[in-house]
Design an enzyme around this catalytic site. Structure first.
Site, PDB file in Angstrom:
ATOM      1  N   ARG A  14       0.849  -1.195   0.000  1.00  0.00           N
ATOM      2  CA  ARG A  14       0.000   0.000   0.000  1.00  0.00           C
ATOM      3  C   ARG A  14       0.885   1.246   0.000  1.00  0.00           C
ATOM      4  O   ARG A  14       0.589   2.246  -0.638  1.00  0.00           O
ATOM      5  CB  ARG A  14      -0.966  -0.002   1.202  1.00  0.00           C
ATOM      6  CG  ARG A  14      -1.710   1.313   1.334  1.00  0.00           C
ATOM      7  CD  ARG A  14      -2.994   1.260   2.148  1.00  0.00           C
ATOM      8  NE  ARG A  14      -2.995   0.350   3.261  1.00  0.00           N
ATOM      9  CZ  ARG A  14      -2.340   0.553   4.408  1.00  0.00           C
ATOM     10  NH1 ARG A  14      -1.634   1.648   4.608  1.00  0.00           N
ATOM     11  NH2 ARG A  14      -2.377  -0.356   5.366  1.00  0.00           N
ATOM     12  N   LYS A  71      -8.321   7.183 -18.960  1.00  0.00           N
ATOM     13  CA  LYS A  71      -8.629   7.730 -20.265  1.00  0.00           C
ATOM     14  C   LYS A  71      -7.387   7.706 -21.173  1.00  0.00           C
ATOM     15  O   LYS A  71      -6.919   6.641 -21.506  1.00  0.00           O
ATOM     16  CB  LYS A  71      -9.228   9.132 -20.091  1.00  0.00           C
ATOM     17  CG  LYS A  71     -10.279   9.223 -18.954  1.00  0.00           C
ATOM     18  CD  LYS A  71     -11.544   8.419 -19.215  1.00  0.00           C
ATOM     19  CE  LYS A  71     -12.461   8.285 -18.000  1.00  0.00           C
ATOM     20  NZ  LYS A  71     -12.855   9.512 -17.319  1.00  0.00           N
ATOM     21  N   TYR A  86     -16.950  17.705 -14.452  1.00  0.00           N
ATOM     22  CA  TYR A  86     -17.179  16.261 -14.600  1.00  0.00           C
ATOM     23  C   TYR A  86     -18.196  15.799 -13.541  1.00  0.00           C
ATOM     24  O   TYR A  86     -18.053  16.124 -12.359  1.00  0.00           O
ATOM     25  CB  TYR A  86     -15.844  15.520 -14.435  1.00  0.00           C
ATOM     26  CG  TYR A  86     -15.981  14.025 -14.436  1.00  0.00           C
ATOM     27  CD1 TYR A  86     -16.291  13.337 -15.604  1.00  0.00           C
ATOM     28  CD2 TYR A  86     -15.833  13.288 -13.267  1.00  0.00           C
ATOM     29  CE1 TYR A  86     -16.446  11.966 -15.607  1.00  0.00           C
ATOM     30  CE2 TYR A  86     -15.976  11.905 -13.259  1.00  0.00           C
ATOM     31  CZ  TYR A  86     -16.286  11.256 -14.431  1.00  0.00           C
ATOM     32  OH  TYR A  86     -16.441   9.896 -14.419  1.00  0.00           O
ATOM     33  N   ASP A 139      -7.820  19.343 -13.408  1.00  0.00           N
ATOM     34  CA  ASP A 139      -8.148  18.029 -13.961  1.00  0.00           C
ATOM     35  C   ASP A 139      -7.755  18.081 -15.443  1.00  0.00           C
ATOM     36  O   ASP A 139      -8.412  18.726 -16.249  1.00  0.00           O
ATOM     37  CB  ASP A 139      -9.646  17.767 -13.776  1.00  0.00           C
ATOM     38  CG  ASP A 139     -10.078  16.395 -14.279  1.00  0.00           C
ATOM     39  OD1 ASP A 139      -9.382  15.832 -15.146  1.00  0.00           O
ATOM     40  OD2 ASP A 139     -11.123  15.897 -13.832  1.00  0.00           O
TER      41      ASP A 139
HETATM   42  C1  LIG Z   1     -13.303   9.861 -16.011  1.00  0.00           C
HETATM   43  C2  LIG Z   1     -13.027  11.187 -15.438  1.00  0.00           C
HETATM   44  C3  LIG Z   1     -12.786  11.360 -14.056  1.00  0.00           C
HETATM   45  C4  LIG Z   1     -12.892  10.215 -13.069  1.00  0.00           C
HETATM   46  O1  LIG Z   1     -11.939   9.258 -13.292  1.00  0.00           O
HETATM   47  P1  LIG Z   1     -12.153   7.678 -12.940  1.00  0.00           P
HETATM   48  O2  LIG Z   1     -10.873   7.089 -13.376  1.00  0.00           O
HETATM   49  O3  LIG Z   1     -13.333   7.229 -13.731  1.00  0.00           O
HETATM   50  O4  LIG Z   1     -12.398   7.604 -11.478  1.00  0.00           O
HETATM   51  C5  LIG Z   1     -12.494  12.636 -13.608  1.00  0.00           C
HETATM   52  N1  LIG Z   1     -12.429  13.685 -14.446  1.00  0.00           N
HETATM   53  C6  LIG Z   1     -12.661  13.558 -15.769  1.00  0.00           C
HETATM   54  C7  LIG Z   1     -12.577  14.764 -16.637  1.00  0.00           C
HETATM   55  C8  LIG Z   1     -12.969  12.316 -16.306  1.00  0.00           C
HETATM   56  O5  LIG Z   1     -13.210  12.201 -17.620  1.00  0.00           O
END
Ligand SMILES: *Cc1c(COP(=O)(O)O)cnc(C)c1O
Length: 379
Positions: free
Chosen positions: A46, A195, A98, A170
């Site tokens: 961890r 992503k 988001y 983000d």
């Molecule tokens: C998918 C996404 C998240 C969350 O990420 P996860 O890996 O699904 O927890 C946060 N911000 C944006 C812009 C996203 O597209």
């Protein structure tokens, strides 16, 4: 090192034990100690894992950061940042945030005494008006989902200069190939690694990167204390995905440019949201802070109804109807009924999210095939 070299080499050293060129999957929970406290730098997975370490170094390098810290999901990464705050603190964020972040803020952290403001952040004046002594974090997302708005990171970061306010970005939609928020004055950059970084729709993961030692220490403390860590197998898959990030992004951007141009000239399409158009309201900011315009596009239909959008979405043969984005395959989605269904219709329409809005994550297939698929679905 330039970007294309970093994605292949940063963080990755030949394995000390064997010389393996690829970082092994250290599938272990614990590490044997010679005598209590006498070990090779690893005690428990961890806290530290060599496969995760390699990935954290790689992501840090891509964001021009000193530190990278990985989490079991993008939401886990954002959660670690919010836990730096305490009851009474305020956060300013964007009005087309988001959906998962909005839910975490409003349905979890409001209950812990935090206050969140959501504003049209592409107007720096609106952000400035909300700043007060309790403001501790400005949470930026750019480009936004699904309206593809662009926030001027440098301008918003300037508002916080000399104040005790963290700037977090983000950077999921842009990826580090297109945009490096730390270079523009942000303190923390976050990715849903799920992503573009992973890039193959096979892993859920999140990451943070920063330069400040104290901040990195606090975030690493959260990573270990709350424990939302990714497993070594997933870290390996992402290390592999990252090696082609630059060429994937080039193709995502190139394909998206063709698709955006095709959509604009289509008689059934009302409006196309893509920051590469000179007519996009924040095109100049996008040009300034991004290296290209990314692989995400959304558009509305002249016939503005859910039924019209559904009819088209059911007809795609190459595009798959699914949530998520950033993988090699093209996806289509219907935000009003899928990702943004929990937002009331009036609220959705305030930000321009109409019932007929369709979102594309443009993949890296041959663009001729993508365009003929869109063409047949629209007609
Ligand atoms: C998918 C996404 C998240 C969350 O990420 P996860 O890996 O699904 O927890 C946060 N911000 C944006 C812009 C996203 O597209």
């Amino acid at each position: 090192m330039k970007f294309g070299t970093k994605v292949i080499h940063a963080g990755v050293e030949p394995d000390i034990g064997t010389g393996a060129i690829m970082t092994p999957i250290y599938q272990t929970s614990t590490y044997v100690q010679e005598s209590p406290g006498k070990h090779k730098g690893y005690e428990y997975s961890r806290t530290q894992n060599p496969t995760r370490d390699a990935l954290q170094k790689s992501i840090a390098a891509l964001e021009n950061a000193k530190y990278g810290i990985c989490f079991s999901s993008g939401m886990g990464a954002i959660d670690a940042i919010i836990k730096l705050l305490k009851s009474g603190d305020e956060v300013i964020s964007i009005d087309d945030l988001y959906g998962g972040s909005y839910r975490l803020f409003e349905q979890v952290y409001v209950g812990f005494g935090l206050k969140f403001h959501f504003t049209a952040m592409y107007s720096t004046e609106k952000v400035a008006q909300l700043i007060n002594d309790r403001t501790k974090l400005i949470w930026i997302e750019t480009p936004t989902n699904p309206m593809m708005n662009i926030v001027d990171i440098e301008a918003v970061a300037d508002l916080a200069k000399g104040k005790d306010i963290l700037i977090g970005v983000d950077n999921t939609f842009a990826s580090p190939y297109l945009q490096n928020p730390l270079d523009l004055g942000a303190d923390i950059v976050m990715h849903s690694v799920t992503k573009y970084l992973g890039g193959h729709s096979d892993v859920i993961m999140g990451a943070l990167a920063c330069n400040d030692n104290m901040l990195a220490e606090k975030l690493a403390f959260q990573q270990n204390a709350s424990g939302a860590v990714p497993g070594p197998q997933d870290c390996f898959l992402v290390l592999r995905g990252i090696k082609t990030l630059h060429i994937r992004m080039q193709r995502h951007c190139e394909n998206a440019r063709h698709v955006a141009q095709f959509l604009v000239s289509h008689p059934k399409v009302e409006k196309v949201c893509w920051p590469g158009f000179e007519t996009h309201p924040n095109h100049d900011v996008a040009r300034k802070q991004m290296r290209d315009f990314g692989g995400m596009i959304s558009f509305t239909l002249k016939e503005d109804s859910m039924e019209a959008a559904f009819r088209i979405l059911e007809k795609f043969k190459i595009f798959s109807l699914a949530e998520s984005l950033g993988g090699v395959e093209s996806l289509c989605a219907h935000p009003a009924s899928m990702t943004h269904a929990s937002i009331p219709k009036e609220e959705r329409e305030k930000i321009g999210l109409k019932d007929s809005l369709i979102r594309f994550s443009i993949g890296i297939e041959d663009v001729e095939d993508l365009i003929s698929d869109i063409d047949q679905a629209l007609s």
